[in-house]
Design an enzyme around this catalytic site. Structure first.
Site, PDB file in Angstrom:
ATOM      1  N   HIS A  59     -38.903  40.253  75.211  1.00  0.00           N
ATOM      2  CA  HIS A  59     -39.256  38.853  74.953  1.00  0.00           C
ATOM      3  C   HIS A  59     -38.904  37.969  76.140  1.00  0.00           C
ATOM      4  O   HIS A  59     -37.730  37.694  76.400  1.00  0.00           O
ATOM      5  CB  HIS A  59     -38.475  38.396  73.714  1.00  0.00           C
ATOM      6  CG  HIS A  59     -38.901  37.072  73.176  1.00  0.00           C
ATOM      7  ND1 HIS A  59     -38.940  36.814  71.838  1.00  0.00           N
ATOM      8  CD2 HIS A  59     -39.308  35.927  73.783  1.00  0.00           C
ATOM      9  CE1 HIS A  59     -39.353  35.569  71.632  1.00  0.00           C
ATOM     10  NE2 HIS A  59     -39.576  35.007  72.811  1.00  0.00           N
ATOM     11  N   LEU A  62     -42.998  34.100  81.271  1.00  0.00           N
ATOM     12  CA  LEU A  62     -43.157  34.082  82.730  1.00  0.00           C
ATOM     13  C   LEU A  62     -43.971  32.876  83.199  1.00  0.00           C
ATOM     14  O   LEU A  62     -44.097  32.644  84.405  1.00  0.00           O
ATOM     15  CB  LEU A  62     -43.794  35.392  83.221  1.00  0.00           C
ATOM     16  CG  LEU A  62     -42.960  36.661  82.961  1.00  0.00           C
ATOM     17  CD1 LEU A  62     -43.700  37.908  83.409  1.00  0.00           C
ATOM     18  CD2 LEU A  62     -41.594  36.571  83.655  1.00  0.00           C
ATOM     19  N   ASN A  93     -47.674  32.325  75.265  1.00  0.00           N
ATOM     20  CA  ASN A  93     -47.852  30.867  75.226  1.00  0.00           C
ATOM     21  C   ASN A  93     -47.910  30.248  76.614  1.00  0.00           C
ATOM     22  O   ASN A  93     -47.146  29.372  76.982  1.00  0.00           O
ATOM     23  CB  ASN A  93     -46.755  30.208  74.375  1.00  0.00           C
ATOM     24  CG  ASN A  93     -45.355  30.468  74.896  1.00  0.00           C
ATOM     25  OD1 ASN A  93     -45.115  31.425  75.633  1.00  0.00           O
ATOM     26  ND2 ASN A  93     -44.420  29.625  74.517  1.00  0.00           N
ATOM     27  N   ASP A 151     -45.691  33.466  69.501  1.00  0.00           N
ATOM     28  CA  ASP A 151     -44.368  32.931  69.832  1.00  0.00           C
ATOM     29  C   ASP A 151     -44.448  31.516  70.404  1.00  0.00           C
ATOM     30  O   ASP A 151     -45.362  31.160  71.123  1.00  0.00           O
ATOM     31  CB  ASP A 151     -43.617  33.824  70.823  1.00  0.00           C
ATOM     32  CG  ASP A 151     -42.187  33.337  71.016  1.00  0.00           C
ATOM     33  OD1 ASP A 151     -41.501  33.121  70.007  1.00  0.00           O
ATOM     34  OD2 ASP A 151     -41.772  33.140  72.176  1.00  0.00           O
ATOM     35  N   ASP A 303     -35.400  36.315  75.687  1.00  0.00           N
ATOM     36  CA  ASP A 303     -36.142  35.064  75.470  1.00  0.00           C
ATOM     37  C   ASP A 303     -35.998  34.161  76.696  1.00  0.00           C
ATOM     38  O   ASP A 303     -35.854  32.936  76.571  1.00  0.00           O
ATOM     39  CB  ASP A 303     -35.709  34.342  74.185  1.00  0.00           C
ATOM     40  CG  ASP A 303     -36.733  33.295  73.740  1.00  0.00           C
ATOM     41  OD1 ASP A 303     -37.825  33.194  74.349  1.00  0.00           O
ATOM     42  OD2 ASP A 303     -36.444  32.564  72.775  1.00  0.00           O
ATOM     43  N   HIS A 307     -37.638  26.398  82.366  1.00  0.00           N
ATOM     44  CA  HIS A 307     -38.241  25.067  82.375  1.00  0.00           C
ATOM     45  C   HIS A 307     -37.849  24.401  83.693  1.00  0.00           C
ATOM     46  O   HIS A 307     -36.681  24.446  84.093  1.00  0.00           O
ATOM     47  CB  HIS A 307     -37.731  24.223  81.204  1.00  0.00           C
ATOM     48  CG  HIS A 307     -38.239  24.681  79.873  1.00  0.00           C
ATOM     49  ND1 HIS A 307     -39.543  24.513  79.485  1.00  0.00           N
ATOM     50  CD2 HIS A 307     -37.611  25.309  78.850  1.00  0.00           C
ATOM     51  CE1 HIS A 307     -39.703  25.022  78.268  1.00  0.00           C
ATOM     52  NE2 HIS A 307     -38.556  25.530  77.865  1.00  0.00           N
ATOM     53  N   PHE A 321     -37.125  23.165  74.462  1.00  0.00           N
ATOM     54  CA  PHE A 321     -36.216  24.223  74.015  1.00  0.00           C
ATOM     55  C   PHE A 321     -36.250  25.391  75.000  1.00  0.00           C
ATOM     56  O   PHE A 321     -37.309  25.734  75.526  1.00  0.00           O
ATOM     57  CB  PHE A 321     -36.652  24.754  72.650  1.00  0.00           C
ATOM     58  CG  PHE A 321     -36.494  23.787  71.516  1.00  0.00           C
ATOM     59  CD1 PHE A 321     -35.267  23.658  70.874  1.00  0.00           C
ATOM     60  CD2 PHE A 321     -37.559  23.015  71.077  1.00  0.00           C
ATOM     61  CE1 PHE A 321     -35.108  22.784  69.804  1.00  0.00           C
ATOM     62  CE2 PHE A 321     -37.413  22.131  70.008  1.00  0.00           C
ATOM     63  CZ  PHE A 321     -36.184  22.011  69.372  1.00  0.00           C
ATOM     64  N   GLY A 322     -35.116  26.038  75.189  1.00  0.00           N
ATOM     65  CA  GLY A 322     -35.139  27.312  75.912  1.00  0.00           C
ATOM     66  C   GLY A 322     -34.243  27.358  77.128  1.00  0.00           C
ATOM     67  O   GLY A 322     -33.983  26.340  77.766  1.00  0.00           O
TER      68      GLY A 322
HETATM   69 ZN   LIG Z   1     -39.807  31.976  69.866  1.00  0.00          ZN
HETATM   70 ZN   LIG Z   2     -39.855  32.958  73.120  1.00  0.00          ZN
END
Ligand SMILES: [Zn+2]
Ligand SMILES: [Zn+2]
Length: 432
Positions: A59, A62, A93, A151, A303, A307, A321-322
């Site tokens: 997961h 890129l 995504n 996702d 994951d 960003h 998020f992330g």
């Molecule tokens: Zn997710």
């Molecule tokens: Zn993800």
């Protein structure tokens, strides 16, 4: 030829844990044994190091095509190689969404030209991941996808999930779901609880995830198809997974390093602590660690969600998020799980290698004739992670400048050393 000498070979597939040499010829492992010699081979001295099957990340994001300010296939996979990953699965995504064979082919071609590691795209379940019509999954499979997911959001409805599962089952592809009940999510930014109250931030209840896991497990029961739960973060979700597996349903799941390391008590007004699912409670975190140890959880997945600094450098509420994750995954596993005796080293290796391979329906082992994808690492080398040194284009990590015990040392893909001792910048001298 490449001869990896004196390493501690750990192979979860055969439960091997022994001092062995590994001889690589071309793309494959030629021999595994004691005191191997090959006069023409390049020697890699792995004394004091673990030689494991190549790490697989189920997961990551890129960001190419379309969000190249944050990451590209080239920069992301260079970071992956530094983290010891020999193969990474990239979520669809992007912009455009990877919902067609032409986008999949573009990713595969770009990776072949630019990536030091294997890139295995994940195709969207629905067109544009909009949750309406099925994407062209069979055509994407022919172009190289290894799984299907929307996702960033969940597969929108139980009905669509049923269609996706039935279709993917006939193609032999796992369906990966980002489990989130969007009505409960409702614009939250961190886990709901006393810490969200303390910080005055809008909370996301734990059930946001487990309600959707429960739905998916029921659809898996209906269809008998494979289901993989992405970035699972709560005890409630884990209980659904455990129960479904006892019943013989084909349900697997992954956990991220940040969810087994941090909790909602760690959240501060710093968008590097903002991720989805949000950091969970201590009870949830402890349950996840138990699940990692007892085999209820199949894989550790990063994951990795880069960003661009400008987009993360805003108020907590407005930030995306992330966090990034390739380069710190192994070190967090060693520092948080293995060194404190919560997990055996073999189990950690399994969660990074044969575990994720099994989710994809493939095998990984260190044996004669196998593909020579190997990760060589130190369990106790001390080093400090510096996000500014990362090949990734993004810096969004709560683990910047953290000092770790244990580090990736070399990444071997198809018999070629693609990365060596780069992640392990030495720790500053400590004053005693
Ligand atoms: Zn997710
Ligand atoms: Zn993800």
């Amino acid at each position: 030829m490449l001869l990896i000498k004196n390493g501690r070979v750990m192979d979860p597939a055969s439960k091997t844990d022994a001092a062995l040499d590994v001889l690589v010829d071309g793309e494959r492992i030629a021999r595994v044994g004691v005191n191997l010699a090959a006069p023409d081979a390049e020697i890699f001295d792995a004394a004091g190091l673990v030689v494991a099957p190549g790490f697989i990340d189920l997961h990551c994001h890129l960001r190419e095509p379309g969000q190249e300010l944050s990451e590209t296939i080239e920069t992301g996979t260079r970071a992956a190689a530094r983290g010891g990953f020999t193969a990474v699965c990239c979520m669809p995504n992007t912009s455009p969404v990877n919902d067609s064979a032409s986008v999949t082919r573009g990713i595969v071609e770009r990776a072949a030209a630019k990536s030091p590691v294997r890139v295995w795209p994940i195709g969207a379940a629905s067109i544009g991941s909009k949750g309406e019509a099925l994407a062209e999954i069979a055509a994407m499979k022919n172009a190289g996808i290894v799984a299907v997911s929307d996702d960033g959001k969940p597969v929108a409805t139980a009905r669509l999930m049923r269609q996706v599962m039935e279709y993917c089952d006939s193609l032999g592809l796992p369906v990966i779901d980002h489990c989130e009940d969007q009505s409960l999510f409702a614009g939250g930014v961190m886990r709901e609880g006393r810490h969200s109250v303390r910080l005055g931030l809008k909370g996301i209840p734990a059930q946001t995830e487990s309600i959707c896991v429960g739905r998916d497990v029921e659809v898996a029961r209906l269809t008998g198809a494979r289901l993989h739960i992405a970035h699972m973060s709560t005890r409630g979700s884990l209980e659904y997974v455990r129960t479904s597996r006892k019943e013989g349903l084909r349900v697997t799941c992954e956990v991220t390093p940040h969810h087994f390391t941090l909790t909602d008590a760690d959240v501060r007004y710093d968008s590097n602590y903002k991720m989805n699912p949000p950091l969970a409670s201590r009870e949830d975190r402890d349950a996840l660690i138990q699940g990692l140890a007892d085999g209820s959880i199949d894989a550790i997945a990063t994951d990795h969600a880069p960003h661009h600094p400008a987009s993360k450098d805003v108020e907590f509420d407005r930030a995306p998020f992330g966090i990034t994750g390739f380069e710190t995954a192994l070190a967090l596993g060693l520092s948080e799980l293995v060194h404190p005796d919560r997990l055996s080293l073999m189990r950690l290796v399994e969660l990074l290698t044969t575990g994720p391979a099994g989710v994809l329906g493939i095998e990984r082992k260190i044996a004669e004739g196998e593909i020579a994808d190997l990760t060589i690492f130190s369990t106790d080398r001390s080093w400090t992670f510096r996000a500014s040194d990362s090949p990734s284009k993004s810096r969004n990590t709560p683990f910047d400048r953290r000092t770790f015990r244990g580090a990736p040392v070399a990444t071997v893909v198809a018999g070629r050393v693609v990365c060596k001792e780069l992640a392990a910048t030495p720790a500053p001298n400590s004053h005693r």
